[in-house]
Write an enzyme that holds these catalytic residues in place. Structure first.
Site, PDB file in Angstrom:
ATOM      1  N   SER A  33       0.826  -1.205   0.000  1.00 29.29           N
ATOM      2  CA  SER A  33       0.000   0.000   0.000  1.00 29.29           C
ATOM      3  C   SER A  33       0.863   1.260   0.000  1.00 29.29           C
ATOM      4  O   SER A  33       1.728   1.430   0.862  1.00 29.29           O
ATOM      5  CB  SER A  33      -0.907   0.021   1.245  1.00 29.29           C
ATOM      6  OG  SER A  33      -1.811  -1.047   1.218  1.00 29.29           O
ATOM      7  N   HIS A  65      -3.899  -1.698  -4.397  1.00 28.19           N
ATOM      8  CA  HIS A  65      -2.830  -2.609  -4.759  1.00 28.19           C
ATOM      9  C   HIS A  65      -2.914  -2.873  -6.251  1.00 28.19           C
ATOM     10  O   HIS A  65      -3.978  -3.156  -6.785  1.00 28.19           O
ATOM     11  CB  HIS A  65      -2.958  -3.939  -4.003  1.00 28.19           C
ATOM     12  CG  HIS A  65      -2.557  -3.847  -2.570  1.00 28.19           C
ATOM     13  ND1 HIS A  65      -1.351  -4.302  -2.115  1.00 28.19           N
ATOM     14  CD2 HIS A  65      -3.193  -3.331  -1.494  1.00 28.19           C
ATOM     15  CE1 HIS A  65      -1.258  -4.087  -0.804  1.00 28.19           C
ATOM     16  NE2 HIS A  65      -2.372  -3.491  -0.415  1.00 28.19           N
ATOM     17  N   ARG A  86      -0.092  -8.191  -3.813  1.00 24.83           N
ATOM     18  CA  ARG A  86       0.222  -9.370  -3.011  1.00 24.83           C
ATOM     19  C   ARG A  86      -1.078  -9.990  -2.518  1.00 24.83           C
ATOM     20  O   ARG A  86      -2.112  -9.333  -2.429  1.00 24.83           O
ATOM     21  CB  ARG A  86       1.127  -9.019  -1.824  1.00 24.83           C
ATOM     22  CG  ARG A  86       0.523  -7.985  -0.907  1.00 24.83           C
ATOM     23  CD  ARG A  86       1.134  -7.874   0.487  1.00 24.83           C
ATOM     24  NE  ARG A  86       2.538  -8.006   0.674  1.00 24.83           N
ATOM     25  CZ  ARG A  86       3.370  -7.003   0.976  1.00 24.83           C
ATOM     26  NH1 ARG A  86       2.893  -5.762   1.055  1.00 24.83           N
ATOM     27  NH2 ARG A  86       4.644  -7.218   1.196  1.00 24.83           N
ATOM     28  N   THR A  87      -1.009 -11.262  -2.174  1.00 25.12           N
ATOM     29  CA  THR A  87      -2.114 -11.934  -1.496  1.00 25.12           C
ATOM     30  C   THR A  87      -1.920 -11.741   0.001  1.00 25.12           C
ATOM     31  O   THR A  87      -0.825 -11.954   0.526  1.00 25.12           O
ATOM     32  CB  THR A  87      -2.134 -13.437  -1.833  1.00 25.12           C
ATOM     33  OG1 THR A  87      -2.409 -13.589  -3.230  1.00 25.12           O
ATOM     34  CG2 THR A  87      -3.207 -14.159  -1.028  1.00 25.12           C
ATOM     35  N   HIS A  88      -2.964 -11.310   0.691  1.00 22.33           N
ATOM     36  CA  HIS A  88      -2.883 -11.098   2.132  1.00 22.33           C
ATOM     37  C   HIS A  88      -3.422 -12.316   2.881  1.00 22.33           C
ATOM     38  O   HIS A  88      -4.324 -13.023   2.413  1.00 22.33           O
ATOM     39  CB  HIS A  88      -3.691  -9.860   2.542  1.00 22.33           C
ATOM     40  CG  HIS A  88      -3.048  -8.568   2.130  1.00 22.33           C
ATOM     41  ND1 HIS A  88      -3.169  -8.073   0.847  1.00 22.33           N
ATOM     42  CD2 HIS A  88      -2.286  -7.683   2.817  1.00 22.33           C
ATOM     43  CE1 HIS A  88      -2.503  -6.929   0.768  1.00 22.33           C
ATOM     44  NE2 HIS A  88      -1.962  -6.672   1.947  1.00 22.33           N
ATOM     45  N   GLU A 187      -6.454  -2.997  14.187  1.00 18.79           N
ATOM     46  CA  GLU A 187      -6.177  -3.354  15.565  1.00 18.79           C
ATOM     47  C   GLU A 187      -6.965  -2.446  16.519  1.00 18.79           C
ATOM     48  O   GLU A 187      -7.245  -1.288  16.215  1.00 18.79           O
ATOM     49  CB  GLU A 187      -4.675  -3.211  15.853  1.00 18.79           C
ATOM     50  CG  GLU A 187      -3.779  -4.003  14.923  1.00 18.79           C
ATOM     51  CD  GLU A 187      -3.599  -3.349  13.560  1.00 18.79           C
ATOM     52  OE1 GLU A 187      -3.812  -2.123  13.421  1.00 18.79           O
ATOM     53  OE2 GLU A 187      -3.268  -4.077  12.608  1.00 18.79           O
ATOM     54  N   SER A 206       0.713  -7.703   6.780  1.00 23.39           N
ATOM     55  CA  SER A 206       1.456  -8.399   5.730  1.00 23.39           C
ATOM     56  C   SER A 206       2.901  -8.608   6.166  1.00 23.39           C
ATOM     57  O   SER A 206       3.253  -8.398   7.325  1.00 23.39           O
ATOM     58  CB  SER A 206       1.415  -7.580   4.422  1.00 23.39           C
ATOM     59  OG  SER A 206       2.152  -6.377   4.555  1.00 23.39           O
ATOM     60  N   ASN A 229      -0.663   5.999   8.810  1.00 21.61           N
ATOM     61  CA  ASN A 229      -1.568   6.558   9.820  1.00 21.61           C
ATOM     62  C   ASN A 229      -1.026   6.227  11.198  1.00 21.61           C
ATOM     63  O   ASN A 229      -0.218   5.293  11.361  1.00 21.61           O
ATOM     64  CB  ASN A 229      -2.974   5.949   9.671  1.00 21.61           C
ATOM     65  CG  ASN A 229      -2.955   4.423   9.700  1.00 21.61           C
ATOM     66  OD1 ASN A 229      -2.766   3.777   8.675  1.00 21.61           O
ATOM     67  ND2 ASN A 229      -3.117   3.852  10.881  1.00 21.61           N
TER      68      ASN A 229
END
Length: 266
Positions: A33, A65, A86-88, A187, A206, A229
């Site tokens: 990102s 992405h 990418r695959t997360h 989170e 990731s 952020n």
């Protein structure tokens, strides 16, 4: 198609080597990102493919992405593969699809891997748009891409040599410990405080599983996070993906220049 991840990676590497007429690469980069704009300044284009057309890959499902695999000749004469998606892990496909790009790069000949991501920052001195070298990580996914009794030393998961090279480009680059949560939810403030107590400086979704797979394959890893952020509870506003994308957009020119200059040293 084989379900064995090693065989699948070799199949993918053979596919892209033939499709792009690039028999071997030296370096691989995964652009997370906020980092995709950096692909345009890395060197001479040798060709590109849609990731979704390569065996074992899927089209990226996250806004912001890219979904391309680029082959580039860098200013130093090295050949680099650039994954703009990418695959997360939170997509629910398991660890092997998450690290398929890393294994494909290794099977294609890479010896160096640059992993980038966008993340939340715990250090109030790191404003959105700050790039941070990853010194170490904490994997809170509860998973691993390793199979069976595969004991891999992660004492230096992120290469000191490569971080030293990055510091020749920008001596002021800070370093921190990256903590990967499973996601896809952001989170909670309590989880962020826990990450800080454990020694974390950055939180995201990731990178750690890819690093483990890279070290298994013998790749030297450089990790760079973009603080997009303040982590939950560290700032004054709620978290949202649009904020992440906007921070990446604003930091784009600086990231592109930083990435280009670092790749020249590799």
């Amino acid at each position: 198609m084989s379900e064995d991840p090693t065989i699948l990676a070799r199949t993918a590497a053979e596919h892209v080597a033939k499709a792009l007429s690039v028999p071997r690469i030296d370096i691989a980069l995964v652009l997370g990102s906020g980092w995709s704009s950096g692909a345009d300044d890395l060197g001479e284009s040798l060709g590109e493919l849609e990731l979704g057309d390569v065996p074992g890959f899927s089209k990226p499902v996250v806004s912001g992405h890219g979904g391309r695999l680029l082959a580039i000749r860098t200013a130093s004469g090295k050949v680099a593969a650039v994954f703009t998606g990418r695959t997360h892990y939170y997509e629910g496909r398991g660890a092997d699809p998450v690290v398929h790009g890393v294994r494909t790069a290794a099977a294609w000949g890479a010896s160096t891997l640059v992993l980038t991501n966008g993340c939340g920052g715990l250090n109030p001195a790191w404003a959105p748009g700050t790039p941070v070298l990853i010194r170490d990580h904490i994997n809170l996914t509860g998973d691993t891409p390793l199979h069976g009794a595969t004991f891999i030393d992660l004492t230096e998961a992120y290469s000191q040599r490569l971080r030293d090279l990055a510091h020749t480009v920008d001596p002021d680059l800070p370093e921190g410990v990256y903590v990967q949560f499973r996601g896809p939810q952001y989170e909670t403030p309590a989880e962020v405080r826990m990450a800080g107590i454990l020694g974390g400086d950055l939180v995201g979704m990731s990178t750690t599983l890819e690093t483990i797979a890279a070290r298994e394959a013998g790749l030297e890893v450089l990790g760079i996070s973009l603080v997009t952020n303040a982590a939950a509870g560290m700032g004054d506003s709620d978290l949202n993906h649009a904020e992440v994308l906007e921070a990446g957009k604003q930091a784009g020119p600086r990231l592109a220049a930083l990435l280009s200059d670092i790749v020249k040293t590799l």
